[in-house]
Design an enzyme around this catalytic site. Structure first.
Site, PDB file in Angstrom:
ATOM      1  N   GLU A  97     -45.773  -0.835  66.387  1.00 48.63           N
ATOM      2  CA  GLU A  97     -46.456  -2.117  66.686  1.00 48.63           C
ATOM      3  C   GLU A  97     -46.489  -2.510  68.150  1.00 48.63           C
ATOM      4  O   GLU A  97     -47.148  -3.462  68.515  1.00 48.63           O
ATOM      5  CB  GLU A  97     -45.837  -3.234  65.846  1.00 48.63           C
ATOM      6  CG  GLU A  97     -46.464  -3.371  64.473  1.00 48.63           C
ATOM      7  CD  GLU A  97     -46.482  -4.806  63.955  1.00 48.63           C
ATOM      8  OE1 GLU A  97     -46.521  -5.751  64.755  1.00 48.63           O
ATOM      9  OE2 GLU A  97     -46.464  -4.962  62.733  1.00 48.63           O
ATOM     10  N   GLN A 124     -47.106   1.062  76.373  1.00 52.80           N
ATOM     11  CA  GLN A 124     -46.431   2.284  76.821  1.00 52.80           C
ATOM     12  C   GLN A 124     -45.998   3.145  75.625  1.00 52.80           C
ATOM     13  O   GLN A 124     -46.175   4.365  75.606  1.00 52.80           O
ATOM     14  CB  GLN A 124     -45.183   1.865  77.630  1.00 52.80           C
ATOM     15  CG  GLN A 124     -44.531   2.979  78.403  1.00 52.80           C
ATOM     16  CD  GLN A 124     -45.516   3.642  79.344  1.00 52.80           C
ATOM     17  OE1 GLN A 124     -46.234   2.964  80.079  1.00 52.80           O
ATOM     18  NE2 GLN A 124     -45.593   4.961  79.294  1.00 52.80           N
ATOM     19  N   THR A 179     -41.242  -5.235  74.216  1.00 48.92           N
ATOM     20  CA  THR A 179     -41.818  -6.165  73.242  1.00 48.92           C
ATOM     21  C   THR A 179     -40.727  -7.040  72.643  1.00 48.92           C
ATOM     22  O   THR A 179     -40.904  -8.251  72.467  1.00 48.92           O
ATOM     23  CB  THR A 179     -42.534  -5.370  72.121  1.00 48.92           C
ATOM     24  OG1 THR A 179     -43.556  -4.579  72.716  1.00 48.92           O
ATOM     25  CG2 THR A 179     -43.149  -6.282  71.083  1.00 48.92           C
ATOM     26  N   CYS A 208     -42.753  16.298  37.699  1.00 49.81           N
ATOM     27  CA  CYS A 208     -41.587  17.027  38.207  1.00 49.81           C
ATOM     28  C   CYS A 208     -40.988  17.923  37.127  1.00 49.81           C
ATOM     29  O   CYS A 208     -41.133  17.686  35.928  1.00 49.81           O
ATOM     30  CB  CYS A 208     -40.548  16.054  38.766  1.00 49.81           C
ATOM     31  SG  CYS A 208     -39.820  14.970  37.554  1.00 49.81           S
ATOM     32  N   ASP A 211     -41.168 -11.009  73.222  1.00 48.13           N
ATOM     33  CA  ASP A 211     -41.663 -11.787  72.071  1.00 48.13           C
ATOM     34  C   ASP A 211     -40.552 -12.357  71.191  1.00 48.13           C
ATOM     35  O   ASP A 211     -40.811 -13.243  70.397  1.00 48.13           O
ATOM     36  CB  ASP A 211     -42.538 -10.902  71.161  1.00 48.13           C
ATOM     37  CG  ASP A 211     -43.784 -10.409  71.859  1.00 48.13           C
ATOM     38  OD1 ASP A 211     -43.976 -10.771  73.033  1.00 48.13           O
ATOM     39  OD2 ASP A 211     -44.560  -9.669  71.232  1.00 48.13           O
ATOM     40  N   GLU A 267     -44.517   8.972  34.647  1.00 48.48           N
ATOM     41  CA  GLU A 267     -44.925   9.528  33.355  1.00 48.48           C
ATOM     42  C   GLU A 267     -44.148   8.980  32.161  1.00 48.48           C
ATOM     43  O   GLU A 267     -44.760   8.610  31.146  1.00 48.48           O
ATOM     44  CB  GLU A 267     -44.836  11.068  33.385  1.00 48.48           C
ATOM     45  CG  GLU A 267     -45.716  11.737  34.435  1.00 48.48           C
ATOM     46  CD  GLU A 267     -45.032  11.905  35.784  1.00 48.48           C
ATOM     47  OE1 GLU A 267     -44.255  11.005  36.180  1.00 48.48           O
ATOM     48  OE2 GLU A 267     -45.265  12.927  36.443  1.00 48.48           O
ATOM     49  N   ALA A 291     -47.231   3.012  72.565  1.00 52.95           N
ATOM     50  CA  ALA A 291     -48.417   3.532  71.885  1.00 52.95           C
ATOM     51  C   ALA A 291     -48.879   4.809  72.567  1.00 52.95           C
ATOM     52  O   ALA A 291     -49.179   5.817  71.916  1.00 52.95           O
ATOM     53  CB  ALA A 291     -49.526   2.483  71.909  1.00 52.95           C
ATOM     54  N   ARG A 292     -48.888   4.774  73.906  1.00 59.49           N
ATOM     55  CA  ARG A 292     -49.323   5.944  74.661  1.00 59.49           C
ATOM     56  C   ARG A 292     -48.421   7.149  74.411  1.00 59.49           C
ATOM     57  O   ARG A 292     -48.885   8.263  74.210  1.00 59.49           O
ATOM     58  CB  ARG A 292     -49.390   5.615  76.150  1.00 59.49           C
ATOM     59  CG  ARG A 292     -50.765   5.845  76.720  1.00 59.49           C
ATOM     60  CD  ARG A 292     -50.892   5.411  78.167  1.00 59.49           C
ATOM     61  NE  ARG A 292     -51.722   4.222  78.258  1.00 59.49           N
ATOM     62  CZ  ARG A 292     -51.307   3.045  78.684  1.00 59.49           C
ATOM     63  NH1 ARG A 292     -50.064   2.877  79.070  1.00 59.49           N
ATOM     64  NH2 ARG A 292     -52.128   2.024  78.735  1.00 59.49           N
TER      65      ARG A 292
HETATM   66  C1  AOF Z   1     -42.945  12.583  39.085  1.00 61.13           C
HETATM   67  N1  AOF Z   1     -43.324  11.313  38.828  1.00 61.13           N
HETATM   68  O1  AOF Z   1     -43.470   9.161  39.375  1.00 61.13           O
HETATM   69  C2  AOF Z   1     -42.482  10.611  40.934  1.00 61.13           C
HETATM   70  C3  AOF Z   1     -42.126  11.965  41.203  1.00 61.13           C
HETATM   71  O2  AOF Z   1     -34.663  11.998  42.998  1.00 61.13           O
HETATM   72  P1  AOF Z   1     -35.540  12.129  41.784  1.00 61.13           P
HETATM   73  O3  AOF Z   1     -34.879  12.822  40.662  1.00 61.13           O
HETATM   74  O4  AOF Z   1     -36.168  10.803  41.380  1.00 61.13           O
HETATM   75  O5  AOF Z   1     -36.748  13.086  42.204  1.00 61.13           O
HETATM   76  C4  AOF Z   1     -37.516  12.846  43.347  1.00 61.13           C
HETATM   77  C5  AOF Z   1     -38.702  13.797  43.330  1.00 61.13           C
HETATM   78  O6  AOF Z   1     -39.505  13.510  42.185  1.00 61.13           O
HETATM   79  C6  AOF Z   1     -39.646  13.586  44.511  1.00 61.13           C
HETATM   80  O7  AOF Z   1     -39.269  14.361  45.630  1.00 61.13           O
HETATM   81  C7  AOF Z   1     -40.947  14.118  43.926  1.00 61.13           C
HETATM   82  O8  AOF Z   1     -40.924  15.527  43.895  1.00 61.13           O
HETATM   83  C8  AOF Z   1     -40.869  13.628  42.500  1.00 61.13           C
HETATM   84  N2  AOF Z   1     -41.514  12.314  42.364  1.00 61.13           N
HETATM   85  N3  AOF Z   1     -42.397  12.897  40.268  1.00 61.13           N
HETATM   86  O9  AOF Z   1     -43.073  13.437  38.214  1.00 61.13           O
HETATM   87  C9  AOF Z   1     -43.128  10.309  39.688  1.00 61.13           C
HETATM   88  N4  AOF Z   1     -42.236   9.602  41.820  1.00 61.13           N
HETATM   89 ZN    ZN Z   2     -40.769  13.012  37.370  1.00 59.83          ZN
END
Ligand code: AOF
Ligand code: ZN
Length: 361
Positions: free
Chosen positions: A296, A300, A200, A79, A204, A56, A302-303
């Site tokens: 990946e 076994q 694996t 947030c 590989d 934001e 995967a199962r």
């Molecule tokens: C938002 N906008 O682009 C994202 C959010 O450790 P902090 O302070 O960066 O907070 C992490 C928390 O922020 C995460 O668990 C989720 O709740 C929120 N992520 N929130 O407004 C964002 N990436």
């Molecule tokens: Zn935020």
């Protein structure tokens, strides 16, 4: 009330934008935000690499004064907590937006509902749940870790025309062509961790990295189920452990017998963890911030994951070749698929085909 068509259109743009940094923002989700004024997008933001700044404030900075009176479309509830950055809800209020449209509310207990509440208390019109199904898909890893305490688990299998994933006693057998292999690399780039069994790793000698030009820095951490710590010190995995994490998962108990191996691996830069079972391992990975895990190999393993009921998606690459005698049958084929999975997408990759199946929540 049904969302206005414009709301869905702009939320779809925000969701597409959120994909830009998928796999680069751990442990934070990759969130998209567009700011719209008079039907025109005037600001865009996506959670930055490493998780901060959030989407934001970047969209607001992009919009500048045009944000006043505008509508912000955000894929995840803004947030409300003072974490490593100030709350995005406050930034939206200070930016003067008149309306905020959200796809998915944030299950993070520091936020959950409070972000929307802060906006409403400031007199901003708030709507949530717009394109929620699509928004949830785009945030699957984050939502799974928050609500289930484990990463989203994707099972990748490459299956021959006759339903085999390889040949007994042989290393890598080419099942699919270069286009499909490039797609696997893209999938690796979008996930936080990749897991294979010691079988694996021994057969590989894989590197399990992303080798597509420009995307090398998006390689996931590498997790090897290695009950008796047999990963050779000369393997490509161990040799690259100082550049990109390798975690060997030893079986429970038996400390004495394994201590020499453990010390040798640790000295070579490999992290060694002990885990009771797969459930405990998934919990431990989530606790260290892994939101998505790509399983990946081999059959076994995967199962075991399928039996535990923790596979969320199956990416079935269907190759053009026939393996024939000595083939190792795939635990999953289109004809032998756990019934709860539904086909979500099917696309041609050169001569091969990718089918993505998802287990509905
Ligand atoms: C938002 N906008 O682009 C994202 C959010 O450790 P902090 O302070 O960066 O907070 C992490 C928390 O922020 C995460 O668990 C989720 O709740 C929120 N992520 N929130 O407004 C964002 N990436
Ligand atoms: Zn935020």
């Amino acid at each position: 009330m049904a969302a206005a068509p414009d709301d869905e259109r702009f939320m779809a743009a925000a969701i597409r934008l959120s994909q830009w940094n998928l796999g680069r923002t751990s442990t934070n989700p990759s969130v998209g935000c567009v700011i719209v004024r008079d039907g025109v997008i005037v600001g865009r933001g996506v959670t930055a690499e490493g998780g901060r700044p959030h989407a934001e404030p970047q969209a607001l900075a992009d919009a500048g004064e045009k944000a006043r009176g505008a509508t912000a479309y955000v894929t995840l509830e803004p947030c409300s907590h003072h974490g490593k950055t100030p709350p995005c809800a406050e930034a939206l209020i200070a930016g003067g937006v008149a309306r905020v449209v959200v796809s998915v509310t944030d299950p993070d207990e520091r936020v959950s509902g409070r972000g929307l509440g802060m906006l409403e208390a400031a007199g901003i019109e708030v709507e949530s749940g717009v394109l929620e199904e699509e928004g949830r898909k785009a945030l699957t890893g984050y939502l799974t870790r928050q609500t289930k305490g484990r990463p989203q688990v994707i099972l990748k299998l490459a299956v021959s025309q006759d339903g085999m994933i390889g040949r007994e006693g042989e290393g890598q057998v080419a099942i699919t062509g270069p286009v499909a292999r490039a797609q696997v690399q893209m999938l690796r780039a979008e996930t936080d961790a990749i897991l294979v069994g010691i079988g694996t790793a021994l057969a590989d000698d894989p590197e399990l990295t992303v080798r597509l030009p420009g995307l090398q820095q998006l390689s996931p951490i590498r997790v090897i189920l290695d009950r008796r710590l047999e990963l050779p010190l000369g393997s490509k995995l161990v040799k690259t452990a100082n550049e990109l994490p390798v975690i060997c998962i030893a079986g429970p108990g038996d400390d004495g017998a394994l201590s020499g191996r453990r010390e040798a691996l640790r000295a070579a830069g490999v992290e060694v963890l002990q885990s009771e079972d797969l459930g405990a391992l998934l919990f431990a990975l989530a606790a260290r911030g892994t939101s998505s895990l790509l399983v990946e190999g081999g059959a076994q393993i995967a199962r075991s994951f399928l039996d535990l009921g923790v596979i969320d998606e199956i990416w079935l690459f269907r190759g053009d070749v026939v393996v024939g005698t000595g083939g190792i049958p795939s635990p999953v084929t289109p004809a032998r698929l756990p019934p709860e999975f539904v086909l979500e997408r099917s696309l041609a990759l050169g001569p091969d085909r990718l089918e993505i199946f998802r287990r509905p929540d």
